[in-house]
Design an enzyme around this catalytic site. Structure first.
Site, PDB file in Angstrom:
ATOM      1  N   GLU A  50       0.850  -1.188   0.000  1.00 27.88           N
ATOM      2  CA  GLU A  50       0.000   0.000   0.000  1.00 27.88           C
ATOM      3  C   GLU A  50       0.881   1.232   0.000  1.00 27.88           C
ATOM      4  O   GLU A  50       1.822   1.300   0.764  1.00 27.88           O
ATOM      5  CB  GLU A  50      -0.855  -0.046   1.274  1.00 27.88           C
ATOM      6  N   ARG A  98      -0.737   7.928   1.270  1.00 31.25           N
ATOM      7  CA  ARG A  98      -0.183   8.972   2.124  1.00 31.25           C
ATOM      8  C   ARG A  98      -1.262   9.396   3.108  1.00 31.25           C
ATOM      9  O   ARG A  98      -2.415   9.607   2.703  1.00 31.25           O
ATOM     10  CB  ARG A  98       0.186  10.211   1.280  1.00 31.25           C
ATOM     11  N   GLU A  99      -0.908   9.552   4.364  1.00 33.95           N
ATOM     12  CA  GLU A  99      -1.876  10.085   5.317  1.00 33.95           C
ATOM     13  C   GLU A  99      -2.268  11.488   4.855  1.00 33.95           C
ATOM     14  O   GLU A  99      -1.464  12.217   4.289  1.00 33.95           O
ATOM     15  CB  GLU A  99      -1.282  10.113   6.727  1.00 33.95           C
ATOM     16  N   ASN A 111       9.835   4.106  -0.276  1.00 26.47           N
ATOM     17  CA  ASN A 111       9.942   4.958   0.916  1.00 26.47           C
ATOM     18  C   ASN A 111      11.379   5.411   1.145  1.00 26.47           C
ATOM     19  O   ASN A 111      11.621   6.542   1.577  1.00 26.47           O
ATOM     20  CB  ASN A 111       9.394   4.237   2.152  1.00 26.47           C
ATOM     21  N   ALA A 142      12.741  21.609   1.805  1.00 29.22           N
ATOM     22  CA  ALA A 142      13.673  21.586   2.942  1.00 29.22           C
ATOM     23  C   ALA A 142      12.947  22.111   4.173  1.00 29.22           C
ATOM     24  O   ALA A 142      12.112  23.001   4.082  1.00 29.22           O
ATOM     25  CB  ALA A 142      14.876  22.451   2.625  1.00 29.22           C
ATOM     26  N   GLY A 187       8.954  12.654   9.297  1.00 30.63           N
ATOM     27  CA  GLY A 187       8.559  11.901  10.484  1.00 30.63           C
ATOM     28  C   GLY A 187       7.424  10.987  10.097  1.00 30.63           C
ATOM     29  O   GLY A 187       7.276  10.626   8.928  1.00 30.63           O
ATOM     30  N   CYS A 215       5.777   5.919   8.992  1.00 27.00           N
ATOM     31  CA  CYS A 215       6.316   5.088   7.904  1.00 27.00           C
ATOM     32  C   CYS A 215       7.780   5.351   7.604  1.00 27.00           C
ATOM     33  O   CYS A 215       8.630   4.512   7.866  1.00 27.00           O
ATOM     34  CB  CYS A 215       5.491   5.280   6.642  1.00 27.00           C
TER      35      CYS A 215
HETATM   36  C1  UDX Z   1       4.728   7.999   3.252  1.00 20.32           C
HETATM   37  C2  UDX Z   1       4.798   7.727   1.743  1.00 20.32           C
HETATM   38  O1  UDX Z   1       4.687   8.969   1.037  1.00 20.32           O
HETATM   39  C3  UDX Z   1       3.675   6.791   1.341  1.00 20.32           C
HETATM   40  O2  UDX Z   1       3.752   6.495  -0.032  1.00 20.32           O
HETATM   41  C4  UDX Z   1       3.796   5.518   2.165  1.00 20.32           C
HETATM   42  O3  UDX Z   1       2.726   4.656   1.845  1.00 20.32           O
HETATM   43  C5  UDX Z   1       3.786   5.829   3.649  1.00 20.32           C
HETATM   44  O4  UDX Z   1       4.804   6.765   3.959  1.00 20.32           O
HETATM   45  P1  UDX Z   1       3.231   9.551   4.821  1.00 20.32           P
HETATM   46  O5  UDX Z   1       3.996   8.980   5.984  1.00 20.32           O
HETATM   47  O6  UDX Z   1       1.748   9.680   4.919  1.00 20.32           O
HETATM   48  O7  UDX Z   1       3.511   8.671   3.513  1.00 20.32           O
HETATM   49  O8  UDX Z   1       3.813  11.016   4.569  1.00 20.32           O
HETATM   50  P2  UDX Z   1       4.577  11.806   3.412  1.00 20.32           P
HETATM   51  O9  UDX Z   1       3.636  12.693   2.719  1.00 20.32           O
HETATM   52  O10 UDX Z   1       5.419  10.912   2.599  1.00 20.32           O
HETATM   53  O11 UDX Z   1       5.519  12.729   4.317  1.00 20.32           O
HETATM   54  C6  UDX Z   1       6.475  12.140   5.183  1.00 20.32           C
HETATM   55  C7  UDX Z   1       7.233  13.184   5.955  1.00 20.32           C
HETATM   56  O12 UDX Z   1       8.139  13.866   5.107  1.00 20.32           O
HETATM   57  C8  UDX Z   1       6.381  14.267   6.601  1.00 20.32           C
HETATM   58  O13 UDX Z   1       6.876  14.488   7.914  1.00 20.32           O
HETATM   59  C9  UDX Z   1       6.590  15.471   5.707  1.00 20.32           C
HETATM   60  O14 UDX Z   1       6.427  16.666   6.399  1.00 20.32           O
HETATM   61  C10 UDX Z   1       8.028  15.268   5.287  1.00 20.32           C
HETATM   62  N1  UDX Z   1       8.379  15.905   3.994  1.00 20.32           N
HETATM   63  C11 UDX Z   1       7.752  15.539   2.847  1.00 20.32           C
HETATM   64  C12 UDX Z   1       9.385  16.860   3.949  1.00 20.32           C
HETATM   65  O15 UDX Z   1       9.976  17.218   4.980  1.00 20.32           O
HETATM   66  N2  UDX Z   1       9.720  17.411   2.751  1.00 20.32           N
HETATM   67  C13 UDX Z   1       9.118  17.054   1.594  1.00 20.32           C
HETATM   68  O16 UDX Z   1       9.494  17.608   0.549  1.00 20.32           O
HETATM   69  C14 UDX Z   1       8.099  16.097   1.639  1.00 20.32           C
END
Ligand code: UDX
Length: 437
Positions: free
Chosen positions: A148, A151-152, A212, A256, A261, A264
């Site tokens: 899966e 994204r949350e 990921n 940036a 966090g 996942c």
């Molecule tokens: C992630 C993957 O995107 C998803 O495909 C997988 O199924 C589960 O893990 P999610 O944990 O919901 O999803 O969040 P995501 O949107 O990926 O963001 C992860 C973290 O990265 C967040 O803390 C976000 O703030 C941070 N982030 C994201 C950044 O700091 N910079 C970015 O450019 C993008």
């Protein structure tokens, strides 16, 4: 089709509701009675945009129910495994207790011709081990690994309209009997053109951890560039815009800030390194240790910058942290960089107030020692510094002029680089971004 979904957390609850939306008859199973009671009443146990409306819509059709009783899985054509694989306490590896327990509990209810579908993120090799367990109990049941990627915050649309489907089957062949069954489950999105790839079990498991890891690497890459920009007096947001215009690089996931966090990315890259070590391939992933280190360094950097912003000492300074969730449109605080920074500031003598539109209850359970205030106007009152750490829309839209009346000192640290520095500075604020002059 008749479908059971085992595990009704961030993944399973959304999956169950979406499968019912696609027209299937779905039973969601979870060991947590409170969660089952809430879902049965069409109440979402966590904040996810659109989930509660969807629960109400599909429950009125009678196609969706929830229970704690595993016996309710009997007779389903397809059983989805959606339980969590958190990081083991004191180790990098994933804790497989819940996946193993779910499969074990399901075995007595399996019948010939049914399909078990794994969706949880697992260390490569798990699926083939589980396939053996299932074959030992019920030889005519197939296992598919169908990772899966939701994204949350976008979970409902990501589940109904994913980028792609990946089916891992034992022989890696399109002809495998489980492929046609899963195609029937996903008939609506497949007919709408969603691509699907069939692979062997190990490849399907790796697709998820590789994806990921790539995303985490992209974020840490730009955060490393932010460190360099800070040292050289350059602007990482302009740098990201410029390199992102190269199609091969792309601008997405090049924001940036305080780093990644959530439930996942952090634990998945660690579990991936641990698994590579077990397979004797640890060298291939040593770069992920650096990805993790760059990410964690962002948090200490923000604490240092806040100290500088406050004139060299945090003692007794009133700091307001805007945002507690690990990202906007979520109430999830698992490994939230915002909360981790808030807690470190408090430990170093600051008086920290945290506000967030959705995540305060979860945050208070995690860090009861911090002060939580729901309303933004009250939270910023008399603050010596504001820290924007989760980029909810309402914080992006804050007005530097009207805020001036509430705070004690005009200082703001933009941990997500979402504010316009010129606008804030023109209004008299001492503005600091990350990786920006
Ligand atoms: C992630 C993957 O995107 C998803 O495909 C997988 O199924 C589960 O893990 P999610 O944990 O919901 O999803 O969040 P995501 O949107 O990926 O963001 C992860 C973290 O990265 C967040 O803390 C976000 O703030 C941070 N982030 C994201 C950044 O700091 N910079 C970015 O450019 C993008």
């Amino acid at each position: 089709m008749r479908i059971s979904v085992i595990g009704c957390g961030y993944l399973g609850a959304v999956h169950a509701a979406c499968m019912a939306k696609l027209g299937h008859h779905v039973t969601g199973i979870d060991v947590d009675e409170r969660k089952v009671a809430e879902l049965s009443a069409a109440v979402a146990p966590f904040y996810e945009p659109g989930l509660e409306d969807l629960l109400q819509e599909v429950q009125s059709t009678g196609r969706l129910s929830f229970t704690t009783d595993m016996a309710a899985t009997a007779g389903s054509d397809v059983h989805f495994i959606c339980v969590g694989t958190p990081q083991k306490k004191g180790e990098n590896a994933a804790d497989m207790t819940y996946v193993d327990a779910a499969v074990r509990a399901l075995l007595p209810y399996l019948s010939p011709g049914q399909v078990v579908v794994g969706k949880s993120t697992v260390p490569v090799g798990t699926a083939s081990r589980l396939a053996d367990t299932i074959a030992g109990a019920q030889p005519d049941v197939h296992l598919v690994w169908n990772p899966e990627f939701l994204r949350e915050g976008h979970a409902v649309s990501d589940t109904l309209n994913p980028d792609r489907f990946v089916y891992g089957v034992s022989d890696g062949s399109e002809e495998h009997p489980a492929v046609a069954i899963l195609d029937e489950v996903y008939d609506t999105p497949l007919s709408a053109g969603t691509p699907r790839l069939v692979s062997d079990l190990a490849t399907a498991e790796l697709v998820k951890t590789a994806a990921n890891s790539f995303l985490a690497t992209k974020i840490s890459f730009i955060n490393a560039m932010a460190e360099l920009c800070e040292a050289a007096g350059a602007d990482v947001t302009q740098l990201a815009d410029a390199i992102g215009m190269d199609d091969r690089i792309g601008r997405k996931f090049l924001h940036a800030g305080i780093g990644f966090g959530g439930g996942c990315l952090p634990k998945d890259i660690r579990a991936f390194m641990a698994r590579a070590g077990e397979l004797g391939a640890d060298q291939a992933l040593t770069f992920l240790r650096e990805v993790d280190a760059i990410n964690m360094r962002r948090r200490s950097r923000v604490v240092e910058l806040t100290r500088e912003l406050c004139g060299g000492s945090l003692l007794g300074k009133r700091i307001t942290v805007l945002g507690a969730a690990f990202k906007p449109e979520s109430d999830d605080v698992r490994d939230s960089p915002a909360l981790s920074i808030a807690a470190q500031l408090q430990l170093q003598g600051a008086v920290v107030t945290v506000t967030d539109p959705k995540a305060l209850a979860n945050a208070a359970r995690r860090f009861p020692e911090l002060q939580y205030v729901e309303d933004t106007d009250s939270a910023v009152m008399n603050a010596d510094a504001l820290l924007l750490l989760t980029e909810w829309q309402q914080y992006r839209e804050l007005d530097p002029h009207s805020l001036k009346q509430s705070v004690k000192e005009l200082r703001i640290l933009d941990g997500r680089n979402v504010l316009d520095p010129a606008k804030w500075r023109a209004a008299g604020w001492h503005y600091r971004g990350l990786g920006r002059p």
